[in-house]
Design an enzyme around this catalytic site. Structure first.
Site, PDB file in Angstrom:
ATOM      1  N   CYS A 277      36.042 -54.452  79.976  1.00 55.16           N
ATOM      2  CA  CYS A 277      36.887 -54.271  81.165  1.00 55.16           C
ATOM      3  C   CYS A 277      36.639 -55.265  82.295  1.00 55.16           C
ATOM      4  O   CYS A 277      37.590 -55.871  82.789  1.00 55.16           O
ATOM      5  CB  CYS A 277      36.704 -52.858  81.703  1.00 55.16           C
ATOM      6  SG  CYS A 277      37.362 -51.619  80.575  1.00 55.16           S
ATOM      7  N   GLN A 279      35.383 -58.316  83.016  1.00 55.11           N
ATOM      8  CA  GLN A 279      35.857 -59.705  83.030  1.00 55.11           C
ATOM      9  C   GLN A 279      37.377 -59.754  82.898  1.00 55.11           C
ATOM     10  O   GLN A 279      38.063 -60.446  83.652  1.00 55.11           O
ATOM     11  CB  GLN A 279      35.185 -60.490  81.903  1.00 55.11           C
ATOM     12  CG  GLN A 279      35.754 -61.878  81.773  1.00 55.11           C
ATOM     13  CD  GLN A 279      34.839 -62.807  81.018  1.00 55.11           C
ATOM     14  OE1 GLN A 279      33.648 -62.921  81.314  1.00 55.11           O
ATOM     15  NE2 GLN A 279      35.380 -63.495  80.029  1.00 55.11           N
TER      16      GLN A 279
HETATM   17  P1  NAD Z   1      40.631 -50.290  71.976  1.00 62.47           P
HETATM   18  O1  NAD Z   1      40.878 -51.657  71.481  1.00 62.47           O
HETATM   19  O2  NAD Z   1      39.335 -49.606  71.657  1.00 62.47           O
HETATM   20  O3  NAD Z   1      41.798 -49.321  71.449  1.00 62.47           O
HETATM   21  C1  NAD Z   1      43.153 -49.640  71.510  1.00 62.47           C
HETATM   22  C2  NAD Z   1      43.835 -49.136  70.243  1.00 62.47           C
HETATM   23  O4  NAD Z   1      45.235 -49.289  70.382  1.00 62.47           O
HETATM   24  C3  NAD Z   1      43.436 -49.902  68.976  1.00 62.47           C
HETATM   25  O5  NAD Z   1      42.872 -49.006  68.037  1.00 62.47           O
HETATM   26  C4  NAD Z   1      44.766 -50.500  68.477  1.00 62.47           C
HETATM   27  O6  NAD Z   1      44.881 -50.507  67.070  1.00 62.47           O
HETATM   28  C5  NAD Z   1      45.769 -49.567  69.096  1.00 62.47           C
HETATM   29  N1  NAD Z   1      47.109 -50.144  69.217  1.00 62.47           N
HETATM   30  C6  NAD Z   1      47.465 -51.348  69.735  1.00 62.47           C
HETATM   31  N2  NAD Z   1      48.793 -51.497  69.706  1.00 62.47           N
HETATM   32  C7  NAD Z   1      49.312 -50.382  69.164  1.00 62.47           C
HETATM   33  C8  NAD Z   1      50.623 -49.935  68.883  1.00 62.47           C
HETATM   34  N3  NAD Z   1      51.678 -50.701  69.189  1.00 62.47           N
HETATM   35  N4  NAD Z   1      50.784 -48.734  68.324  1.00 62.47           N
HETATM   36  C9  NAD Z   1      49.719 -47.973  68.021  1.00 62.47           C
HETATM   37  N5  NAD Z   1      48.450 -48.317  68.272  1.00 62.47           N
HETATM   38  C10 NAD Z   1      48.239 -49.513  68.840  1.00 62.47           C
HETATM   39  O7  NAD Z   1      40.844 -50.340  73.547  1.00 62.47           O
HETATM   40  P2  NAD Z   1      40.188 -49.367  74.656  1.00 62.47           P
HETATM   41  O8  NAD Z   1      38.816 -49.823  74.987  1.00 62.47           O
HETATM   42  O9  NAD Z   1      40.401 -47.951  74.255  1.00 62.47           O
HETATM   43  O10 NAD Z   1      41.096 -49.720  75.912  1.00 62.47           O
HETATM   44  C11 NAD Z   1      42.430 -49.297  75.994  1.00 62.47           C
HETATM   45  C12 NAD Z   1      42.925 -49.526  77.407  1.00 62.47           C
HETATM   46  O11 NAD Z   1      42.159 -48.731  78.327  1.00 62.47           O
HETATM   47  C13 NAD Z   1      42.799 -50.967  77.902  1.00 62.47           C
HETATM   48  O12 NAD Z   1      43.903 -51.253  78.743  1.00 62.47           O
HETATM   49  C14 NAD Z   1      41.526 -50.944  78.714  1.00 62.47           C
HETATM   50  O13 NAD Z   1      41.524 -51.925  79.720  1.00 62.47           O
HETATM   51  C15 NAD Z   1      41.568 -49.563  79.327  1.00 62.47           C
HETATM   52  N6  NAD Z   1      40.261 -49.001  79.678  1.00 62.47           N
HETATM   53  C16 NAD Z   1      39.191 -49.148  78.835  1.00 62.47           C
HETATM   54  C17 NAD Z   1      37.963 -48.567  79.170  1.00 62.47           C
HETATM   55  C18 NAD Z   1      36.768 -48.711  78.276  1.00 62.47           C
HETATM   56  O14 NAD Z   1      35.690 -48.335  78.684  1.00 62.47           O
HETATM   57  N7  NAD Z   1      36.880 -49.219  77.061  1.00 62.47           N
HETATM   58  C19 NAD Z   1      37.844 -47.820  80.337  1.00 62.47           C
HETATM   59  C20 NAD Z   1      38.961 -47.678  81.158  1.00 62.47           C
HETATM   60  C21 NAD Z   1      40.156 -48.267  80.815  1.00 62.47           C
HETATM   61  C1  UDX Z   2      33.435 -50.018  83.479  1.00 60.92           C
HETATM   62  C2  UDX Z   2      33.632 -49.120  84.709  1.00 60.92           C
HETATM   63  O1  UDX Z   2      32.359 -48.669  85.167  1.00 60.92           O
HETATM   64  C3  UDX Z   2      34.515 -47.935  84.345  1.00 60.92           C
HETATM   65  O2  UDX Z   2      34.758 -47.143  85.518  1.00 60.92           O
HETATM   66  C4  UDX Z   2      35.821 -48.454  83.791  1.00 60.92           C
HETATM   67  O3  UDX Z   2      36.636 -47.367  83.421  1.00 60.92           O
HETATM   68  C5  UDX Z   2      35.566 -49.352  82.597  1.00 60.92           C
HETATM   69  O4  UDX Z   2      34.693 -50.425  82.979  1.00 60.92           O
HETATM   70  P1  UDX Z   2      31.932 -49.906  81.301  1.00 60.92           P
HETATM   71  O5  UDX Z   2      32.267 -51.351  81.184  1.00 60.92           O
HETATM   72  O6  UDX Z   2      32.134 -49.027  80.135  1.00 60.92           O
HETATM   73  O7  UDX Z   2      32.746 -49.254  82.507  1.00 60.92           O
HETATM   74  O8  UDX Z   2      30.384 -49.766  81.709  1.00 60.92           O
HETATM   75  P2  UDX Z   2      29.596 -49.988  83.094  1.00 60.92           P
HETATM   76  O9  UDX Z   2      28.600 -48.910  83.212  1.00 60.92           O
HETATM   77  O10 UDX Z   2      30.495 -50.192  84.226  1.00 60.92           O
HETATM   78  O11 UDX Z   2      28.794 -51.336  82.802  1.00 60.92           O
HETATM   79  C6  UDX Z   2      29.455 -52.576  82.696  1.00 60.92           C
HETATM   80  C7  UDX Z   2      28.429 -53.680  82.543  1.00 60.92           C
HETATM   81  O12 UDX Z   2      27.711 -53.877  83.748  1.00 60.92           O
HETATM   82  C8  UDX Z   2      27.381 -53.403  81.475  1.00 60.92           C
HETATM   83  O13 UDX Z   2      27.112 -54.574  80.749  1.00 60.92           O
HETATM   84  C9  UDX Z   2      26.179 -52.964  82.281  1.00 60.92           C
HETATM   85  O14 UDX Z   2      24.976 -53.204  81.613  1.00 60.92           O
HETATM   86  C10 UDX Z   2      26.315 -53.827  83.511  1.00 60.92           C
HETATM   87  N1  UDX Z   2      25.665 -53.259  84.690  1.00 60.92           N
HETATM   88  C11 UDX Z   2      26.092 -52.093  85.231  1.00 60.92           C
HETATM   89  C12 UDX Z   2      24.580 -53.928  85.270  1.00 60.92           C
HETATM   90  O15 UDX Z   2      24.178 -54.990  84.790  1.00 60.92           O
HETATM   91  N2  UDX Z   2      23.977 -53.389  86.367  1.00 60.92           N
HETATM   92  C13 UDX Z   2      24.394 -52.231  86.932  1.00 60.92           C
HETATM   93  O16 UDX Z   2      23.801 -51.814  87.944  1.00 60.92           O
HETATM   94  C14 UDX Z   2      25.492 -51.558  86.344  1.00 60.92           C
END
Ligand code: NAD
Ligand code: UDX
Length: 465
Positions: A277, A279
Site C-alpha cells: 500500500c 509506496q
Molecule cells: P490482492 O491482490 O491480494 O487481491 C485482489 C484480488 O482481486 C486478486 O485475488 C485478483 O485475482 C482479484 N481480481 C482482480 N481483478 C478481478 C476481476 N476482474 N474479477 C474478479 N477478481 C479479480 O489485493 P489486496 O491486497 O486485497 O488489495 C485490494 C485493494 O485493497 C487494493 O486497492 C489495495 O490498495 C486495497 N487495500 C489493501 C490493503 C492491504 O493491507 N493489503 C489494505 C487496505 C486497502
Molecule cells: C498499511 C496501513 O497501516 C493500513 O492502515 C492500510 O490499510 C494498508 O497499509 P500495512 O502495509 O499492512 O498497512 O502495514 P503497516 O503496519 O502499516 O506497515 C507498513 C510498513 O511500515 C511495514 O513494512 C512496517 O514494517 C513498516 N513500519 C511500520 C515501520 O518500519 N515502522 C513503524 O513504526 C511502522
C-alpha cells in the site's frame, strides 16, 4: 433497505478477511467472495485451514465458523453479482507499469472490468461499494460505466476504504479506529450510506462510523497512508542522524512519542517500509497532485518514498562496507522476508531490495522466514528480471531451519521483526558462524548488549557504536 446478500469481487488480503468478519458478525447476510483466480478460491475453500491463501492471526477460526454457513468463496462471479443487493469491489489497484502515468498512477483496469461486469449482469438496483484504494474521483468513472452500459437499473456508489493493516487484520476489522463511508449527498445516496452503516453497526460502535461525501472518503484513504508512511520515513531519517551522533533512535522515539500531539505509534525505525500500500498509494497521490499542476505538493510527498529507498540502500551498503568492502562469495543469512511480522505477504518487502543489492555484489544469500514459502521469494526475485531463474535459485537458498540458514554465514541481516528471532539460541548461532560474526538488525528487535557479550559485531538501525 436491509441487505440480505453481499458479493465481494476480489478474494485477496482485503476481500477475504473483511468479508469473513462481516459474515461472522452478520449471520443474517449471505456473503459470497468471488475471484478470477481459481486456485485462490480453492485455497479459501480448503478443508485444511493452514492452507488459506492469506495468513492472519485469528482468521482461520473466523473462516471455520462462517464458511458454508453464510460465507462462500466462488469463481462464479456473474451468479454472485446477480444475487447480491450490495457489491464490494476489492480488486487490486497496482501502480501502472505501462503507458501514461507508468510507475506512478494506479492501474484501474481491474476496477473498470468489475464495473463493466456488474453493469452487464445486474438486473435489479444495487449498491456498489469501493473497497479498493482508489484515486479521488474514481466513483464518477464507475458510475459513468454503470449508467451507460447497464440494463437500466439504478446504482448507488459508495466509498468505504479499508484501513486494516496486515498481520493485525482481524483485530483491526473487529475493533476499527473508525469505519469511513462516503456517498452521494442526494437522498438516495444518503439512504445507501445508511444501509452500509447498518451493516457495520452490528459490531462497530456508531460513533466510530464516519460518513462523508464520496470524494473526501476516497482522498482520506490516500491521505492516511501518506501520513503513516511519512512517520516511518521521518523516524528513519532521524535514525541516520542517530547513528552519526551517538543518539539512540528508540530513546528519541520515546521522548517525542510522549508528546500527546505526536503520539507513540508508528515511530519504529526500520530498514524501510514495505507492503502493497504505502509506496503505491503515495505514488498515486504524487501523480494526482501533478495532474492538478500541484508540483510542490507532489515533490513533498515523493520525498517520503525517496527517503525509504535511501534507507533500504544504506542498509545494504553498510553490510558491504562493514564486511571489508566485499561480500562476493560470502554467505549472508536473512532472517525474515515478509514486509512485516505476522503476515506471509512480501509485496514491496525491503528484503527484496536488500537482496537485490547484495546479489549485485555477488553475495550468497540464505533465507529463513516462518511464513513465506521459497516459491514466493523466488517469484519476487524473478520479477526483477535481472537474472535467470536458475541463477536466482543458485545464489539464494531457502531453508525452514534458522540454525541451518545461519550456519557458516559471515553475517546475519534481520529484515522482518518476527518475535521468534528474539528467542533463538544466539550462542549456538554464533558458534556456527565465520568470525568476526556480524549482525545487522534492520528492525531493532535483538538485544544488542547480550549479542555483543557473546562476541557478535552488531549494527542496529539508529544506534551508533
Ligand atoms: P490482492 O491482490 O491480494 O487481491 C485482489 C484480488 O482481486 C486478486 O485475488 C485478483 O485475482 C482479484 N481480481 C482482480 N481483478 C478481478 C476481476 N476482474 N474479477 C474478479 N477478481 C479479480 O489485493 P489486496 O491486497 O486485497 O488489495 C485490494 C485493494 O485493497 C487494493 O486497492 C489495495 O490498495 C486495497 N487495500 C489493501 C490493503 C492491504 O493491507 N493489503 C489494505 C487496505 C486497502
Ligand atoms: C498499511 C496501513 O497501516 C493500513 O492502515 C492500510 O490499510 C494498508 O497499509 P500495512 O502495509 O499492512 O498497512 O502495514 P503497516 O503496519 O502499516 O506497515 C507498513 C510498513 O511500515 C511495514 O513494512 C512496517 O514494517 C513498516 N513500519 C511500520 C515501520 O518500519 N515502522 C513503524 O513504526 C511502522
Amino acid at each position: 433497505m436491509k441487505i440480505k446478500t453481499i458479493c465481494c469481487i476480489g478474494a485477496g488480503y482485503v476481500g477475504g478477511p473483511t468479508m469473513a468478519v462481516i459474515a461472522q458478525k452478520c449471520p443474517h447476510i449471505k456473503v459470497t467472495v468471488v475471484d478470477v483466480n481459481a486456485s485462490r478460491i480453492a485455497a479459501w475453500n480448503d478443508n485444511d485451514l493452514n492452507n488459506l491463501p492469506v495468513f492472519e492471526p485469528g482468521l482461520d477460526s473466523i473462516v471455520k465458523e462462517a464458511r458454508g454457513r453464510n460465507l462462500f468463496f466462488s469463481t462464479n462471479i456473474d451468479q454472485a453479482i446477480e444475487e447480491a443487493d450490495m457489491i464490494f469491489i476489492s480488486v487490486n489497484t497496482p501502480t501502472k507499469t505501462y503507458g501514461k502515468g507508468k510507475g506512478m498512477a494506479a492501474d484501474l483496469k481491474y476496477i473498470e472490468l468489475c464495473a463493466r461486469q456488474i453493469a452487464k449482469v445486474a438486473k435489479q438496483d444495487k449498491i456498489v461499494v469501493e473497497k479498493s484504494t482508489l484515486p479521488v474521483r474514481t466513483a464518477s468513472a464507475i458510475k459513468n460505466i454503470l449508467d451507460n452500459t447497464g440494463n437500466g437499473v439504478q446504482f448507488q456508489i459508495l466509498s468505504n476504504p479499508e484501513f486494516l493493516a496486515e498481520g493485525t487484520a482481524v483485530q483491526d476489522l473487529l475493533n476499527p479506529d473508525r469505519v469511513l463511508i462516503g456517498g452521494d449527498t442526494t437522498k438516495e445516496g444518503q439512504a445507501a450510506i445508511q444501509t452500509l452503516v447498518d451493516i457495520y453497526a452490528n459490531w462497530v460502535p456508531k460513533e466510530r462510523i464516519l460518513t462523508t461525501n464520496v470524494w473526501s472518503s476516497e482522498l482520506s484513504k490516500l491521505t492516511a497512508n501518506a501520513f503513516l508512511a511519512q512517520r516511518v520515513s521521518s523516524i528513519n531519517a532521524m535514525s541516520e542522524i542517530c547513528e552519526k551522533s551517538g543518539a539512540d533512535i528508540d530513546e528519541v522515539a520515546r521522548a517525542i512519542g510522549m508528546d500527546s500531539r505526536i503520539g507513540p505509534k508508528f515511530l519504529k525505525a526500520s530498514v524501510g517500509f514495505g507492503g502493497s500500500c504505502f509506496q503505491k498509494d503515495i505514488l498515486n497521490l504524487v501523480y494526482i497532485a501533478k495532474t492538478y499542476g500541484l508540483n510542490e505538493v507532489a515533490d513533498y510527498w515523493e520525498q517520503v518514498i525517496l527517503m525509504n529507498d535511501h534507507q533500504k540502500n544504506r542498509f545494504s551498503d553498510n553490510i558491504v562496507s562493514t564486511l571489508y568492502n566485499t561480500v562476493s562469495g560470502k554467505k549472508i543469512a536473512f532472517l525474515g522476508w515478509a514486509f512485516k511480522k505476522d503476515t506471509n505477504d512480501t509485496r514491496e518487502s525491503p528484503a527484496i531490495k536488500v537482496a537485490y543489492n547484495l546479489l549485485n555484489e555477488q553475495a550468497n544469500i540464505a533465507v529463513y522466514d516462518p511464513k513465506v514459502v521459497a516459491e514466493r521469494m523466488y517469484a519476487d526475485l524473478d520479477y526483477l528480471n535481472t537474472r535467470t531463474e536458475a541463477v536466482n535459485r543458485s545464489l539464494l537458498t531457502v531453508d525452514t531451519d534458522p540454525y541451518l540458514v545461519t550456519k557458516d554465514a559471515h553475517a546475519i541481516a534481520v529484515l522482518t521483526e518476527w518475535d521468534e528471532f528474539k528467542y533463538y539460541d544466539w550462542q549456538r548461532i554464533y558458534d556456527s558462524m565465520h568470525k568476526p560474526a556480524f549482525i545487522f538488525d534492520g528492525r531493532g528487535i535483538l538485544d544488542k548488549k547480550a549479542l555483543e557479550k557473546i562476541g557478535f559485531v552488531c549494527y542496529t538501525i539508529g544506534k551508533g557504536s
